[in-house]
Write a protein that holds these residues in place. Structure first.
Motif, PDB file in Angstrom:
ATOM      1  N   ALA B  48       0.834  -1.206   0.000  1.00 56.41           N
ATOM      2  CA  ALA B  48       0.000   0.000   0.000  1.00 56.41           C
ATOM      3  C   ALA B  48       0.869   1.256   0.000  1.00 56.41           C
ATOM      4  O   ALA B  48       0.549   2.252  -0.662  1.00 56.41           O
ATOM      5  N   ALA B  49       2.017   1.202   0.687  1.00 59.14           N
ATOM      6  CA  ALA B  49       2.927   2.356   0.729  1.00 59.14           C
ATOM      7  C   ALA B  49       3.521   2.598  -0.665  1.00 59.14           C
ATOM      8  O   ALA B  49       3.662   3.745  -1.110  1.00 59.14           O
ATOM      9  N   ARG B  50       3.869   1.517  -1.367  1.00 60.75           N
ATOM     10  CA  ARG B  50       4.383   1.660  -2.741  1.00 60.75           C
ATOM     11  C   ARG B  50       3.313   2.264  -3.642  1.00 60.75           C
ATOM     12  O   ARG B  50       3.596   3.124  -4.484  1.00 60.75           O
ATOM     13  N   ALA B  51       2.095   1.782  -3.464  1.00 62.32           N
ATOM     14  CA  ALA B  51       0.983   2.299  -4.288  1.00 62.32           C
ATOM     15  C   ALA B  51       0.744   3.784  -4.007  1.00 62.32           C
ATOM     16  O   ALA B  51       0.517   4.578  -4.929  1.00 62.32           O
ATOM     17  N   ASP B  52       0.854   4.174  -2.747  1.00 63.66           N
ATOM     18  CA  ASP B  52       0.665   5.587  -2.387  1.00 63.66           C
ATOM     19  C   ASP B  52       1.726   6.466  -3.048  1.00 63.66           C
ATOM     20  O   ASP B  52       1.446   7.570  -3.509  1.00 63.66           O
ATOM     21  N   ALA B  53       2.964   5.959  -3.064  1.00 68.00           N
ATOM     22  CA  ALA B  53       4.053   6.728  -3.682  1.00 68.00           C
ATOM     23  C   ALA B  53       3.795   6.896  -5.179  1.00 68.00           C
ATOM     24  O   ALA B  53       4.070   7.956  -5.760  1.00 68.00           O
ATOM     25  N   LEU B  54       3.250   5.862  -5.813  1.00 64.66           N
ATOM     26  CA  LEU B  54       2.952   5.959  -7.250  1.00 64.66           C
ATOM     27  C   LEU B  54       1.794   6.917  -7.506  1.00 64.66           C
ATOM     28  O   LEU B  54       1.794   7.651  -8.487  1.00 64.66           O
ATOM     29  N   ARG B  55       0.841   6.914  -6.597  1.00 60.44           N
ATOM     30  CA  ARG B  55      -0.268   7.859  -6.753  1.00 60.44           C
ATOM     31  C   ARG B  55       0.227   9.289  -6.562  1.00 60.44           C
ATOM     32  O   ARG B  55      -0.195  10.204  -7.270  1.00 60.44           O
ATOM     33  N   ALA B  56       1.129   9.484  -5.628  1.00 67.42           N
ATOM     34  CA  ALA B  56       1.709  10.816  -5.415  1.00 67.42           C
ATOM     35  C   ALA B  56       2.503  11.241  -6.655  1.00 67.42           C
ATOM     36  O   ALA B  56       2.487  12.416  -7.050  1.00 67.42           O
ATOM     37  N   GLU B  57       3.189  10.287  -7.272  1.00 58.47           N
ATOM     38  CA  GLU B  57       3.949  10.589  -8.501  1.00 58.47           C
ATOM     39  C   GLU B  57       3.009  11.072  -9.606  1.00 58.47           C
ATOM     40  O   GLU B  57       3.333  12.002 -10.355  1.00 58.47           O
ATOM     41  N   GLN B  58       1.837  10.441  -9.691  1.00 52.93           N
ATOM     42  CA  GLN B  58       0.859  10.877 -10.695  1.00 52.93           C
ATOM     43  C   GLN B  58       0.438  12.322 -10.449  1.00 52.93           C
ATOM     44  O   GLN B  58       0.279  13.101 -11.384  1.00 52.93           O
ATOM     45  N   ALA B  59       0.275  12.654  -9.173  1.00 49.27           N
ATOM     46  CA  ALA B  59      -0.119  14.034  -8.838  1.00 49.27           C
ATOM     47  C   ALA B  59       0.988  15.016  -9.241  1.00 49.27           C
ATOM     48  O   ALA B  59       0.717  16.097  -9.757  1.00 49.27           O
ATOM     49  N   VAL B  60       2.250  14.603  -9.005  1.00 46.03           N
ATOM     50  CA  VAL B  60       3.382  15.472  -9.375  1.00 46.03           C
ATOM     51  C   VAL B  60       3.398  15.687 -10.889  1.00 46.03           C
ATOM     52  O   VAL B  60       3.547  16.816 -11.380  1.00 46.03           O
ATOM     53  N   LEU B  61       3.232  14.600 -11.630  1.00 47.74           N
ATOM     54  CA  LEU B  61       3.225  14.707 -13.098  1.00 47.74           C
ATOM     55  C   LEU B  61       2.070  15.582 -13.564  1.00 47.74           C
ATOM     56  O   LEU B  61       2.234  16.430 -14.446  1.00 47.74           O
ATOM     57  N   GLY B  62       0.911  15.372 -12.970  1.00 45.49           N
ATOM     58  CA  GLY B  62      -0.258  16.161 -13.348  1.00 45.49           C
ATOM     59  C   GLY B  62      -0.047  17.644 -13.090  1.00 45.49           C
ATOM     60  O   GLY B  62      -0.389  18.492 -13.908  1.00 45.49           O
ATOM     61  N   GLU B  63       0.582  17.932 -11.951  1.00 43.11           N
ATOM     62  CA  GLU B  63       0.811  19.338 -11.596  1.00 43.11           C
ATOM     63  C   GLU B  63       1.878  19.968 -12.497  1.00 43.11           C
ATOM     64  O   GLU B  63       1.745  21.105 -12.929  1.00 43.11           O
ATOM     65  N   ALA B  64       2.913  19.206 -12.783  1.00 39.95           N
ATOM     66  CA  ALA B  64       4.025  19.752 -13.577  1.00 39.95           C
ATOM     67  C   ALA B  64       3.657  19.883 -15.053  1.00 39.95           C
ATOM     68  O   ALA B  64       4.060  20.846 -15.709  1.00 39.95           O
ATOM     69  N   LEU B  65       2.913  18.943 -15.568  1.00 45.01           N
ATOM     70  CA  LEU B  65       2.638  18.941 -17.008  1.00 45.01           C
ATOM     71  C   LEU B  65       1.253  19.473 -17.338  1.00 45.01           C
ATOM     72  O   LEU B  65       0.964  19.783 -18.484  1.00 45.01           O
ATOM     73  N   GLY B  66       0.404  19.558 -16.320  1.00 46.84           N
ATOM     74  CA  GLY B  66      -0.968  19.955 -16.589  1.00 46.84           C
ATOM     75  C   GLY B  66      -1.135  21.443 -16.798  1.00 46.84           C
ATOM     76  O   GLY B  66      -1.958  21.862 -17.585  1.00 46.84           O
ATOM     77  N   ALA B  67      -0.336  22.228 -16.118  1.00 43.75           N
ATOM     78  CA  ALA B  67      -0.501  23.684 -16.211  1.00 43.75           C
ATOM     79  C   ALA B  67      -0.041  24.177 -17.573  1.00 43.75           C
ATOM     80  O   ALA B  67       1.078  23.894 -17.982  1.00 43.75           O
ATOM     81  N   GLY B  68      -0.943  24.880 -18.255  1.00 40.16           N
ATOM     82  CA  GLY B  68      -0.569  25.446 -19.551  1.00 40.16           C
ATOM     83  C   GLY B  68       0.358  26.622 -19.345  1.00 40.16           C
ATOM     84  O   GLY B  68       0.416  27.203 -18.259  1.00 40.16           O
ATOM     85  N   GLU B  69       1.105  26.955 -20.395  1.00 39.08           N
ATOM     86  CA  GLU B  69       1.998  28.103 -20.264  1.00 39.08           C
ATOM     87  C   GLU B  69       1.159  29.371 -20.337  1.00 39.08           C
ATOM     88  O   GLU B  69       0.297  29.493 -21.195  1.00 39.08           O
ATOM     89  N   ALA B  70       1.414  30.255 -19.394  1.00 38.88           N
ATOM     90  CA  ALA B  70       0.579  31.450 -19.295  1.00 38.88           C
ATOM     91  C   ALA B  70       0.912  32.432 -20.410  1.00 38.88           C
ATOM     92  O   ALA B  70       1.974  33.023 -20.419  1.00 38.88           O
ATOM     93  N   ASP B  71       0.028  32.560 -21.346  1.00 39.11           N
ATOM     94  CA  ASP B  71       0.182  33.547 -22.401  1.00 39.11           C
ATOM     95  C   ASP B  71      -1.216  34.066 -22.695  1.00 39.11           C
ATOM     96  O   ASP B  71      -1.952  33.481 -23.493  1.00 39.11           O
ATOM     97  N   PRO B  72      -1.598  35.155 -22.025  1.00 39.68           N
ATOM     98  CA  PRO B  72      -2.984  35.624 -22.154  1.00 39.68           C
ATOM     99  C   PRO B  72      -3.342  36.044 -23.578  1.00 39.68           C
ATOM    100  O   PRO B  72      -4.517  36.099 -23.921  1.00 39.68           O
ATOM    101  N   ALA B  73      -2.320  36.347 -24.392  1.00 39.03           N
ATOM    102  CA  ALA B  73      -2.614  36.825 -25.746  1.00 39.03           C
ATOM    103  C   ALA B  73      -2.718  35.685 -26.760  1.00 39.03           C
ATOM    104  O   ALA B  73      -2.904  35.939 -27.955  1.00 39.03           O
TER     105      ALA B  73
END
Lengths: 172, 146
Positions: B48-73
């Motif tokens: 379960a601890a290994r699974a939690d670490a993998l789920r946390a990794e998914q959150a890191v990837l989602g946060e790092a790659l999910g945010a679009g580059e801010a260009d309002p124009a």
């Protein structure tokens, strides 16, 4: 309160020659189109040109759009193909190299690696970049990624695993 | 891997388990397999601890790659690029059809107006007709009068 016009209805209007309707679609989905090009190509300047070209292709090809499919997916597929064409033109669309052995001992990526992740992703093979982008930026499921990128779901799985293992190898 | 011993002994099994856990974290496992794995996780704190670490990794990837580059124009730039493109044949046809529709509207309005005017005509004409008849009658009365 005015109801938001559905994408598919805007597309039908645009197919009839209403440029304003297509501009509204660009306002809604242009950012996703650009981001997919950006991630696949790895270069923001080139992404501008390719996204523009993809949107023009979509505008010219609206007569081929069938309203039963989601318009966003259709636009993204056009953007993806345009990005691959651009990579092929500069001979950067290469097959995935032979996979090395996976190392389960490498720890998963952690929060403090978040800042370095973007740059590490840009150094991956474009196919892996595209799969990662579809998964994490567009939030697509395995079958949706397969449809977008013309891959089998099994290939999508392999690419996701490889991308994550490569990132772990580079960052941890 | 379904329902088997949760603690594999050899590295090959370890690798398979790692892949299975990653599939689970990625949401790629079919529902039945995911349920079977979750039952194993509930019974094995180390797994379960290994699974939690993998789920946390998914959150890191989602946060790092999910945010679009801010260009309002960005959207404005894409729309401007589209406007700069020459009109497409379908668009020219659309404009032409709009002109035809507008012209047809004007024509229909003109016809309707003319028809309304036309409907108002009979009383005037009738009046003129009556006047003419009265004139003729008066003239014939004059002629008959010796």
């Amino acid at each position: 309160m005015t109801a938001r016009i559905r994408d598919e209805d805007l597309a039908l209007r645009a197919a009839d020659g209403d440029r304003g309707a297509f501009e509204e679609l660009v306002r809604r989905h242009g950012r996703d189109v650009w981001a997919l090009c950006r991630r696949t190509l790895g270069d923001p300047q080139e992404a501008d040109d390719v996204a523009q070209e993809a949107l023009l292709k979509a505008w010219r090809g609206l007569s081929g759009y069938r309203p039963e499919g989601r318009l966003r997916s259709w636009l993204l597929r056009i953007a993806q193909r345009a990005s691959i064409d651009a990579l092929r033109a500069r001979k950067a669309w290469t097959p995935l190299p032979e996979a090395g052995p996976l190392d389960p001992a490498r720890p998963p990526l952690a929060l403090d690696e978040r800042e370095a992740l973007g740059a590490a992703v840009d150094r991956l093979n474009p196919r892996l970049r595209a799969v990662l982008h579809a998964r994490y930026a567009l939030g697509l499921s395995g079958p949706e990624i397969a449809e977008l990128l013309d891959m089998t779901p099994a290939n999508v799985r392999v690419c996701l695993h490889r991308a994550i293992h490569e990132l772990r190898g580079r960052l941890t | 891997m379904k329902g088997s011993d949760p603690t594999p002994a050899d590295p090959g099994d370890e690798l398979l388990l790692d892949e299975l856990l990653l599939d689970w974290a990625l949401g790629l496992l079919p529902a039945a397999e995911a349920e079977a794995l979750e039952a194993r996780l509930a019974a094995d704190p180390a797994l379960a601890a290994r699974a939690d670490a993998l789920r946390a990794e998914q959150a890191v990837l989602g946060e790092a790659l999910g945010a679009g580059e801010a260009d309002p124009a960005l959207e404005a730039r894409l729309v401007a690029g589209l406007r700069a493109a020459p009109p497409l044949p379908v668009e020219r046809a659309f404009r032409w059809r709009r002109w035809v529709a507008a012209a047809a509207g004007v024509l229909i309005a003109a016809l309707a107006g003319a028809r309304m005017l036309d409907r108002r005509e009979p009383p005037r004409q009738q009046l003129i007709g009556h006047l003419r008849l009265s004139e003729l009658k008066a003239m014939s009365d004059d002629e008959e009068t010796p």
